[in-house]
Design an enzyme around this catalytic site. Structure first.
Site, PDB file in Angstrom:
ATOM      1  N   HIS A 136      18.241 -36.611 -68.103  1.00 41.04           N
ATOM      2  CA  HIS A 136      18.953 -36.324 -66.861  1.00 41.04           C
ATOM      3  C   HIS A 136      19.675 -37.491 -66.187  1.00 41.04           C
ATOM      4  CE1 HIS A 136      17.389 -32.303 -66.918  1.00 41.04           C
ATOM      5  NE2 HIS A 136      16.154 -32.758 -67.029  1.00 41.04           N
ATOM      6  N   LYS A 153      20.697 -26.406 -75.839  1.00 38.16           N
ATOM      7  CA  LYS A 153      20.102 -26.259 -74.512  1.00 38.16           C
ATOM      8  C   LYS A 153      21.131 -25.563 -73.630  1.00 38.16           C
ATOM      9  CE  LYS A 153      17.655 -28.679 -70.848  1.00 38.16           C
ATOM     10  NZ  LYS A 153      17.212 -29.965 -70.313  1.00 38.16           N
ATOM     11  N   ASN A 190      22.061 -28.217 -68.530  1.00 32.21           N
ATOM     12  CA  ASN A 190      21.465 -29.515 -68.238  1.00 32.21           C
ATOM     13  C   ASN A 190      22.291 -30.217 -67.170  1.00 32.21           C
ATOM     14  OD1 ASN A 190      19.324 -31.492 -69.124  1.00 32.21           O
ATOM     15  ND2 ASN A 190      21.143 -32.782 -69.239  1.00 32.21           N
ATOM     16  N   THR A 191      21.601 -30.975 -66.340  1.00 34.51           N
ATOM     17  CA  THR A 191      22.248 -31.767 -65.302  1.00 34.51           C
ATOM     18  C   THR A 191      22.036 -33.247 -65.580  1.00 34.51           C
ATOM     19  OG1 THR A 191      21.908 -30.045 -63.651  1.00 34.51           O
ATOM     20  CG2 THR A 191      22.287 -32.275 -62.821  1.00 34.51           C
ATOM     21  N   HIS A 244      10.530 -34.144 -63.688  1.00 29.78           N
ATOM     22  CA  HIS A 244      11.152 -32.847 -64.001  1.00 29.78           C
ATOM     23  C   HIS A 244      12.249 -32.539 -62.999  1.00 29.78           C
ATOM     24  CE1 HIS A 244      11.529 -28.660 -65.206  1.00 29.78           C
ATOM     25  NE2 HIS A 244      11.342 -28.304 -63.959  1.00 29.78           N
TER      26      HIS A 244
END
Length: 146
Positions: free
Chosen positions: A39, A67, A70-71, A143
């Site tokens: 990230h 995936k 996602n950031t 997370h």
């Protein structure tokens, strides 16, 4: 017999080192490093479709499947770590170890038009609120909740 004694001494030495904190294969540190890999991209190197296609593949998020979303956060580690000292809020899983902060990001969304490992992503750059779960002492990001 000598081999068993040697193995016992090695195990005792390892346990002693773990107890003294000299060897720390800690799960929290592993999760922090995983968070950074998935990230964080600082300084920002883009925010386009090409950026997302390159970064998702480079960071290992196109195998065995693409995936979906996602950031990437475009802030330095200390800025991101500091989010963990903001007031606690509820995470999506109900736990109270999440924290919020406004950061520069690139969101990468799978277009669904290709197959792994050559996944195709649509990129969107913005400044927005993120919610991060933090663990440990001191608390570190582990997370990206949303």
């Amino acid at each position: 017999m000598a081999l068993q004694k040697t193995l016992s001494l090695l195990l005792l030495l390892l346990l002693t080192l773990l107890g003294l904190g000299l060897v720390q294969p800690s799960y929290g540190q592993f999760m922090y490093q995983r968070f950074l890999r998935q990230h964080v991209d600082f300084p920002a190197t883009g925010g386009t479709n090409l950026y997302c296609n390159t970064m998702m593949q480079r960071r290992g998020m196109t195998r065995p499947t693409c995936k979906q979303f996602n950031t990437f956060i475009h802030e330095d580690n200390s800025t991101i770590d500091a989010i963990c000292i903001t007031p606690n809020i509820r995470c999506k899983n109900g736990k109270m170890n999440c924290h919020a902060g406004v950061v520069n990001v690139t969101d990468c969304r799978d277009t669904g038009r290709t197959r792994p490992p050559n996944c195709s992503y649509q990129g969107s750059a913005s400044t927005r609120l993120v919610v991060i779960a933090c663990n440990g002492n001191p608390p570190l990001p582990v997370h990206l909740d949303r």
